[in-house]
Design an enzyme around this catalytic site. Structure first.
Site, PDB file in Angstrom:
ATOM      1  N   VAL A  21       7.433   7.782  16.043  1.00  0.00           N
ATOM      2  CA  VAL A  21       7.174   8.312  14.694  1.00  0.00           C
ATOM      3  C   VAL A  21       5.912   9.182  14.673  1.00  0.00           C
ATOM      4  CG1 VAL A  21       6.784   7.711  12.265  1.00  0.00           C
ATOM      5  CG2 VAL A  21       8.361   6.348  13.651  1.00  0.00           C
TER       6      VAL A  21
ATOM      7  N   CYS B 108      -5.042   8.289   7.858  1.00  0.00           N
ATOM      8  CA  CYS B 108      -5.407   7.883   9.221  1.00  0.00           C
ATOM      9  C   CYS B 108      -5.190   9.002  10.226  1.00  0.00           C
ATOM     10  CB  CYS B 108      -4.566   6.679   9.633  1.00  0.00           C
ATOM     11  SG  CYS B 108      -5.101   5.178   8.842  1.00  0.00           S
TER      12      CYS B 108
ATOM     13  N   LYS C 218       0.837  -1.207   0.000  1.00  0.00           N
ATOM     14  CA  LYS C 218       0.000   0.000   0.000  1.00  0.00           C
ATOM     15  C   LYS C 218       0.866   1.248   0.000  1.00  0.00           C
ATOM     16  CE  LYS C 218      -2.128   2.665   3.620  1.00  0.00           C
ATOM     17  NZ  LYS C 218      -0.898   3.129   4.237  1.00  0.00           N
ATOM     18  N   ASN C 219       2.019   1.183   0.666  1.00  0.00           N
ATOM     19  CA  ASN C 219       2.839   2.386   0.770  1.00  0.00           C
ATOM     20  C   ASN C 219       3.814   2.561  -0.398  1.00  0.00           C
ATOM     21  OD1 ASN C 219       1.374   2.970   2.994  1.00  0.00           O
ATOM     22  ND2 ASN C 219       2.970   2.493   4.496  1.00  0.00           N
TER      23      ASN C 219
HETATM   24  N1  EPU Z   1       5.707  15.017   9.248  1.00  0.00           N
HETATM   25  C1  EPU Z   1       5.704  16.388   9.462  1.00  0.00           C
HETATM   26  N2  EPU Z   1       5.553  17.201   8.368  1.00  0.00           N
HETATM   27  C2  EPU Z   1       5.389  16.707   7.106  1.00  0.00           C
HETATM   28  C3  EPU Z   1       5.397  15.308   6.899  1.00  0.00           C
HETATM   29  C4  EPU Z   1       5.567  14.481   7.995  1.00  0.00           C
HETATM   30  O1  EPU Z   1       5.850  16.850  10.598  1.00  0.00           O
HETATM   31  O2  EPU Z   1       5.248  17.509   6.163  1.00  0.00           O
HETATM   32  C5  EPU Z   1       5.848  14.115  10.420  1.00  0.00           C
HETATM   33  C6  EPU Z   1       4.578  13.265  10.615  1.00  0.00           C
HETATM   34  O3  EPU Z   1       3.580  13.979  11.312  1.00  0.00           O
HETATM   35  C7  EPU Z   1       5.117  12.072  11.369  1.00  0.00           C
HETATM   36  C8  EPU Z   1       6.534  11.914  10.798  1.00  0.00           C
HETATM   37  O4  EPU Z   1       6.876  13.160  10.178  1.00  0.00           O
HETATM   38  O5  EPU Z   1       5.208  12.364  12.746  1.00  0.00           O
HETATM   39  C9  EPU Z   1       6.677  10.810   9.786  1.00  0.00           C
HETATM   40  O6  EPU Z   1       5.737  10.960   8.745  1.00  0.00           O
HETATM   41  P1  EPU Z   1       6.016  10.462   7.257  1.00  0.00           P
HETATM   42  O7  EPU Z   1       6.028  11.639   6.351  1.00  0.00           O
HETATM   43  O8  EPU Z   1       7.218   9.572   7.279  1.00  0.00           O
HETATM   44  O9  EPU Z   1       4.733   9.582   6.983  1.00  0.00           O
HETATM   45  P2  EPU Z   1       3.828   9.553   5.692  1.00  0.00           P
HETATM   46  O10 EPU Z   1       4.643   9.612   4.468  1.00  0.00           O
HETATM   47  O11 EPU Z   1       2.693  10.500   5.847  1.00  0.00           O
HETATM   48  C10 EPU Z   1       3.963   6.961   5.357  1.00  0.00           C
HETATM   49  C11 EPU Z   1       2.974   5.848   5.349  1.00  0.00           C
HETATM   50  C12 EPU Z   1       2.490   5.579   6.758  1.00  0.00           C
HETATM   51  C13 EPU Z   1       3.694   5.226   7.616  1.00  0.00           C
HETATM   52  C14 EPU Z   1       4.728   6.367   7.560  1.00  0.00           C
HETATM   53  C15 EPU Z   1       5.994   6.070   8.348  1.00  0.00           C
HETATM   54  C16 EPU Z   1       1.977   6.090   3.197  1.00  0.00           C
HETATM   55  C17 EPU Z   1       0.784   6.402   2.387  1.00  0.00           C
HETATM   56  N3  EPU Z   1       1.857   6.202   4.508  1.00  0.00           N
HETATM   57  O12 EPU Z   1       3.242   8.101   5.835  1.00  0.00           O
HETATM   58  O13 EPU Z   1       1.624   4.471   6.699  1.00  0.00           O
HETATM   59  O14 EPU Z   1       3.289   5.022   8.940  1.00  0.00           O
HETATM   60  O15 EPU Z   1       5.077   6.630   6.200  1.00  0.00           O
HETATM   61  O16 EPU Z   1       6.652   4.977   7.814  1.00  0.00           O
HETATM   62  O17 EPU Z   1       3.013   5.689   2.666  1.00  0.00           O
HETATM   63  C18 EPU Z   1      -0.083   3.059   7.414  1.00  0.00           C
HETATM   64  O18 EPU Z   1       0.257   2.320   6.476  1.00  0.00           O
HETATM   65  O19 EPU Z   1      -0.927   2.738   8.302  1.00  0.00           O
HETATM   66  C19 EPU Z   1       0.533   4.383   7.508  1.00  0.00           C
HETATM   67  C20 EPU Z   1       0.092   5.335   8.332  1.00  0.00           C
END
Ligand code: EPU
Length: 441
Positions: free
Chosen positions: A333, A121, A23-24
């Site tokens: 995280v 989420c 999914k990611n």
């Molecule tokens: N963050 C910020 N600012 C931003 C972006 C992120 O402060 O502009 C913070 C977030 O709030 C969080 C941390 O950085 O505390 C990490 O966030 P990240 O950007 O790594 O997460 P994401 O890209 O939004 C993806 C996955 C998540 C997974 C995370 C961490 C997708 C669609 N989602 O999210 O997956 O938990 O990376 O590996 O790829 C899940 O599958 O249930 C899920 C939530």
């Protein structure tokens, strides 16, 4: 219409499930197709909500998306990409977080992007400040408009030296998808290096990009003018795989997860073994099972790759409610990923959630009022109850708790689980779970 699951617990899950593309990664590889000047083919595509949302968004932008009726492979043709109507895009507001990744590819393809308000989420604030900062550093102009944001780049995107304050997965992908066709060289330090990111780099390399990953979380991208298409098989979903592994442990079952990849799950496998889970690692998947004895408690910290993935945390916490002794889990995280424990406590689990960093390294959330450390005492017999699913991984965790519990549970809001677990009710039925699905009133 939303459905309700009525689960009669206490049946060990046994059998085989097949896990397909991550999914990611899959929705992001679909977005990458927009960067090409010819069609791309993506294989091992799961039937999940994020794939539907991105298919629809790409189609609104003139990309033809064809699904092979037998294999489910997607052929994505971006050659007629065009600006989409903002009203049509708006219909996707709140559906997913993936649309923010369309910015770079849309600017390269059609000169501008309109991104609807995001979904995803509710496990913390989930801001997009890193994404917008990155885009501005590439020369983009970001404007807030009703219902979303408009992004343009009057002089095109140009390479930049960028440093992320935290190794964000999404912001790293934003850089990759914007930099590959930007003019000049981009150097990104503080990058995330999750296996899904490496797979996205593989996709982009197939399209003609020049990207090198260095040992110190630095990624260097030499921009190229044009990219072609790709033919790629998505890596397997290691988060779904780990979820089924925890389901086997929690229900005292035995599940062969076809497609699970040892290489991408090493940290999870070490932890699973420390808790006392059994595993047989094969070429085409991994068998996870309860060995019959007691489970052991542990001290665990979630982290960016290669640490223990935050998405593995919630299902594993359910397994820890069955371990003999006290476990400590420090979530570093997301600031708010323990909300799901309320339902577990109602089911009889003994879990306290604390504001302090209960880990070896203080994290960004220490002293900031976020309840991000959990102390779990076990083993406690879980009892069935009514549950409304709060988020994807928390929801799956509630399901496996209900499947292990004595008595009956009524679970609502299960559509959220379809966002990341393909055909999960069919898989549960195949593993012998005792449940009915009815339409919600
Ligand atoms: N963050 C910020 N600012 C931003 C972006 C992120 O402060 O502009 C913070 C977030 O709030 C969080 C941390 O950085 O505390 C990490 O966030 P990240 O950007 O790594 O997460 P994401 O890209 O939004 C993806 C996955 C998540 C997974 C995370 C961490 C997708 C669609 N989602 O999210 O997956 O938990 O990376 O590996 O790829 C899940 O599958 O249930 C899920 C939530």
């Amino acid at each position: 219409m939303s459905s309700v699951l009525t689960i009669r617990g206490g049946v060990p899950l046994t059998g085989r499930v097949h896990v397909r593309g991550a999914k990611n990664l899959v929705p992001k590889a679909m977005v990458a197709a927009l960067l090409g000047n010819e069609p791309s083919v993506l294989r091992n595509v799961p039937e999940i909500k994020d794939v539907e949302v991105v298919t629809s968004l790409l189609q609104l932008h003139g990309v033809t998306v064809e699904k092979d009726p037998v294999s489910g492979d997607l052929t994505l043709d971006p050659t007629d990409a065009k600006t989409a109507s903002s009203t049509a895009i708006d219909a996707h507001a709140g559906d997913s977080r993936i649309p923010i990744l369309l910015c770079g590819p849309l600017i390269h393809a059609i000169g501008e992007a309109f991104i609807p308000d995001l979904g995803g989420c509710k496990i913390g604030d989930r801001p997009i400040d890193f994404h917008l900062d990155v885009l501005r550093q590439f020369g983009a102009v970001v404007e807030k408009r009703p219902g979303g944001i408009h992004i343009s780049a009057p002089k095109g995107l140009h390479g930049a030296k960028i440093s992320l304050p935290y190794p964000s997965v999404g912001a790293t992908e934003q850089v990759l998808l914007s930099a590959t066709r930007a003019e000049g060289i981009t150097e990104l330090s503080g990058a995330a290096t999750e296996p899904e990111i490496v797979d996205l780099i593989a996709v982009l390399q197939k399209m003609g990009a020049i990207i090198s990953v260095q040992t110190d979380r630095t990624i260097r991208i030499e921009g190229v003018r044009d990219l072609g298409g790709y033919n790629h098989r998505a890596l397997a979903d290691r988060n779904e795989s780990a979820s089924w592994a925890s389901a086997a442990l929690v229900t005292r079952g035995d599940i062969f997860v076809e497609g699970a990849s040892q290489r991408d799950m090493m940290t999870f496998l070490n932890t699973f073994r420390k808790v006392g889970g059994g595993m047989d690692i094969g070429d085409d998947g991994i068998r996870f099972y309860h060995r019959g004895g007691k489970l052991s408690p542990l001290v665990l910290e979630t982290d960016v790759h290669p640490g223990f993935m935050t998405d593995w945390q919630q299902p594993l916490v359910v397994a820890l409610t069955q371990a003999e002794g006290v476990s400590i889990v420090h979530e570093t995280v997301y600031e708010n990923r323990f909300g799901f424990t309320d339902a577990l406590i109602r089911m009889g689990a003994s879990i306290q959630v604390h504001r302090e960093c209960l880990g070896s390294v203080p994290c960004r959330f220490g002293q900031r009022n976020f309840r991000h450390s959990a102390v779990i005492s076990g083993p406690m017999q879980l009892k069935g109850t009514d549950i409304d699913v709060p988020d994807l991984r928390g929801g799956f965790s509630h399901l496996i708790a209900a499947l292990a519990a004595t008595g009956t549970s009524r679970v609502t809001g299960i559509d959220i689980i379809n966002r990341g677990y393909e055909r999960f009710t069919e898989k549960l039925a195949g593993l012998g779970a005792d449940f009915d699905i009815t339409a919600a009133k």
